[in-house]
Design a protein around this motif. Structure first.
Motif, mmCIF file in Angstrom:
data_model
loop_
_atom_site.group_PDB
_atom_site.id
_atom_site.type_symbol
_atom_site.label_atom_id
_atom_site.label_comp_id
_atom_site.label_asym_id
_atom_site.label_seq_id
_atom_site.Cartn_x
_atom_site.Cartn_y
_atom_site.Cartn_z
ATOM 1 N N ARG A 258 0.842 -1.190 0.000
ATOM 2 C CA ARG A 258 0.000 0.000 0.000
ATOM 3 C C ARG A 258 0.882 1.247 0.000
ATOM 4 O O ARG A 258 1.817 1.353 0.779
ATOM 5 N N VAL A 259 0.523 2.149 -0.865
ATOM 6 C CA VAL A 259 1.236 3.409 -0.965
ATOM 7 C C VAL A 259 0.558 4.385 -0.013
ATOM 8 O O VAL A 259 -0.666 4.441 0.066
ATOM 9 N N PRO A 260 1.352 5.171 0.750
ATOM 10 C CA PRO A 260 0.733 6.135 1.672
ATOM 11 C C PRO A 260 -0.169 7.118 0.924
ATOM 12 O O PRO A 260 0.083 7.474 -0.230
ATOM 13 N N ARG A 261 -1.206 7.557 1.600
ATOM 14 C CA ARG A 261 -2.154 8.480 0.989
ATOM 15 C C ARG A 261 -1.448 9.779 0.602
ATOM 16 O O ARG A 261 -0.682 10.336 1.368
ATOM 17 N N GLY A 262 -1.704 10.240 -0.608
ATOM 18 C CA GLY A 262 -1.123 11.483 -1.099
ATOM 19 C C GLY A 262 0.239 11.320 -1.735
ATOM 20 O O GLY A 262 0.743 12.240 -2.380
ATOM 21 N N PHE A 263 0.878 10.168 -1.560
ATOM 22 C CA PHE A 263 2.218 9.948 -2.104
ATOM 23 C C PHE A 263 2.197 9.962 -3.630
ATOM 24 O O PHE A 263 3.103 10.504 -4.260
ATOM 25 N N GLN A 264 1.160 9.403 -4.192
ATOM 26 C CA GLN A 264 1.050 9.357 -5.657
ATOM 27 C C GLN A 264 0.975 10.780 -6.221
ATOM 28 O O GLN A 264 1.619 11.102 -7.218
ATOM 29 N N THR A 265 0.237 11.652 -5.554
ATOM 30 C CA THR A 265 0.108 13.029 -6.025
ATOM 31 C C THR A 265 1.453 13.746 -5.983
ATOM 32 O O THR A 265 1.809 14.479 -6.917
ATOM 33 N N VAL A 266 2.214 13.529 -4.907
ATOM 34 C CA VAL A 266 3.526 14.171 -4.781
ATOM 35 C C VAL A 266 4.460 13.679 -5.883
ATOM 36 O O VAL A 266 5.182 14.471 -6.516
ATOM 37 N N LEU A 267 4.454 12.376 -6.140
ATOM 38 C CA LEU A 267 5.315 11.829 -7.185
ATOM 39 C C LEU A 267 4.896 12.316 -8.571
ATOM 40 O O LEU A 267 5.742 12.597 -9.425
ATOM 41 N N GLU A 268 3.597 12.405 -8.804
ATOM 42 C CA GLU A 268 3.135 12.924 -10.104
ATOM 43 C C GLU A 268 3.598 14.363 -10.301
ATOM 44 O O GLU A 268 4.016 14.749 -11.397
ATOM 45 N N GLY A 269 3.540 15.160 -9.226
ATOM 46 C CA GLY A 269 4.028 16.538 -9.320
ATOM 47 C C GLY A 269 5.508 16.579 -9.644
ATOM 48 O O GLY A 269 5.953 17.378 -10.486
ATOM 49 N N TYR B 160 -12.300 10.831 -4.801
ATOM 50 C CA TYR B 160 -12.440 10.003 -5.999
ATOM 51 C C TYR B 160 -12.908 8.599 -5.632
ATOM 52 O O TYR B 160 -13.821 8.059 -6.235
ATOM 53 N N TYR B 161 -12.290 8.004 -4.622
ATOM 54 C CA TYR B 161 -12.602 6.621 -4.282
ATOM 55 C C TYR B 161 -13.847 6.477 -3.422
ATOM 56 O O TYR B 161 -14.464 5.426 -3.386
ATOM 57 N N ASN B 162 -14.209 7.513 -2.695
ATOM 58 C CA ASN B 162 -15.357 7.412 -1.801
ATOM 59 C C ASN B 162 -16.544 8.207 -2.318
ATOM 60 O O ASN B 162 -17.321 8.748 -1.544
ATOM 61 N N ASP B 163 -16.705 8.243 -3.609
ATOM 62 C CA ASP B 163 -17.849 8.942 -4.166
ATOM 63 C C ASP B 163 -19.083 8.052 -4.096
ATOM 64 O O ASP B 163 -19.063 6.956 -3.557
ATOM 65 N N LYS B 164 -20.188 8.514 -4.659
ATOM 66 C CA LYS B 164 -21.467 7.800 -4.578
ATOM 67 C C LYS B 164 -21.407 6.428 -5.239
ATOM 68 O O LYS B 164 -22.055 5.500 -4.779
ATOM 69 N N SER B 165 -20.645 6.299 -6.309
ATOM 70 C CA SER B 165 -20.583 4.998 -6.970
ATOM 71 C C SER B 165 -19.942 3.968 -6.048
ATOM 72 O O SER B 165 -20.344 2.809 -6.019
ATOM 73 N N PRO C 72 0.792 19.475 -0.275
ATOM 74 C CA PRO C 72 0.290 18.818 -1.484
ATOM 75 C C PRO C 72 -0.060 17.347 -1.246
ATOM 76 O O PRO C 72 -0.962 16.814 -1.876
ATOM 77 N N ALA C 73 0.610 16.685 -0.300
ATOM 78 C CA ALA C 73 0.290 15.285 -0.010
ATOM 79 C C ALA C 73 -1.100 15.184 0.618
ATOM 80 O O ALA C 73 -1.891 14.301 0.278
ATOM 81 N N LYS C 74 -1.411 16.132 1.541
ATOM 82 C CA LYS C 74 -2.720 16.126 2.178
ATOM 83 C C LYS C 74 -3.812 16.461 1.168
ATOM 84 O O LYS C 74 -4.867 15.825 1.145
ATOM 85 N N THR C 75 -3.547 17.440 0.328
ATOM 86 C CA THR C 75 -4.512 17.793 -0.720
ATOM 87 C C THR C 75 -4.734 16.615 -1.657
ATOM 88 O O THR C 75 -5.867 16.317 -2.034
ATOM 89 N N GLY C 76 -3.649 15.924 -2.004
ATOM 90 C CA GLY C 76 -3.758 14.761 -2.886
ATOM 91 C C GLY C 76 -4.543 13.634 -2.245
ATOM 92 O O GLY C 76 -5.352 12.966 -2.901
ATOM 93 N N SER C 77 -4.336 13.424 -0.938
ATOM 94 C CA SER C 77 -5.072 12.354 -0.258
ATOM 95 C C SER C 77 -6.561 12.684 -0.185
ATOM 96 O O SER C 77 -7.410 11.808 -0.317
ATOM 97 N N GLN C 78 -6.874 13.976 -0.002
ATOM 98 C CA GLN C 78 -8.278 14.383 0.006
ATOM 99 C C GLN C 78 -8.906 14.173 -1.373
ATOM 100 O O GLN C 78 -10.060 13.753 -1.478
#
Length: 187
Positions: free
Chosen positions: A11-22, A68-73, A57-63
């Motif tokens: 498991r990748v820590p929350r927000g880590f993907q956003t930081v790496l993409e940046g 995205y993952y906890n939407d209505k669908s 940015p990590a916190k913003t990315g995790s939010q």
């Protein structure tokens, strides 16, 4: 050396993907000669910005990931799974109840009669419109009729064979008819 395969998911820590993409976006935009040194300076700059402004940015990315993952669908999938579990539980309890009633009836010596159970609902037959003048329909009808006539004749033959075998063989009937007289003719 080979790495053994396993079904372990890292498991990748929350927000880590956003930081790496940046980081990757900036690297692709800037095209630095020394990428590790550039990455170190980039992350130092992110820490300075976080300390000065409080923006992480990590916190913003995790939010964003949570949104995205906890939407209505996602909730609908959970509700669907809950509904399926409830339906399975209901079916299982009904079957177990039926089995328990059956066991009690066997113990008492009063097995449930099939007549007491509700009859299955009768489905209405679908009306089919067939063109009787169609040559294909005529061929099919002739084929069906020929098969049925063959069936009837085979059945009749087996009945005749079965009728002859069990009884005793008939006795020969003596001839009682008068014989014709033979005349001799001189030539």
């Amino acid at each position: 050396m080979a790495v053994p395969f396993s079904n372990t998911r890292l498991r990748v820590p929350r927000g880590f993907q956003t930081v790496l993409e940046g980081l990757v976006r900036v690297i692709l935009r800037e095209q630095p000669a020394d990428i590790p040194e550039f990455a170190a300076k980039y992350f130092e700059n992110l820490l300075d910005v976080r300390l000065e402004t409080g923006e992480d940015p990590a916190k913003t990315g995790s939010q964003m990931e949570d949104r995205y993952y906890n939407d209505k669908s996602f909730e609908n999938q959970q509700n669907k799974a809950d509904h399926e579990n409830e339906a399975a539980t209901t079916i299982q309890s009904t079957v177990r109840g039926h089995q328990a009633k059956k066991q009690v009836a066997e113990i008492k010596g009063n097995p449930r009669k099939e007549q007491e159970q509700e009859p299955a609902p009768v489905e209405e037959e679908e009306e089919i419109d067939i063109d009787l003048n169609d040559p294909e329909v005529e061929k099919a009808a002739v084929k069906i009729q020929a098969g049925f006539k063959g069936f009837k004749s085979r059945k009749q033959q087996t009945e005749q064979k079965d009728g002859e075998q069990p009884g005793p063989a008939p006795e020969p009937v003596p001839e009682t008819a008068p014989l014709e007289e033979e005349e001799e003719i001189d030539i």
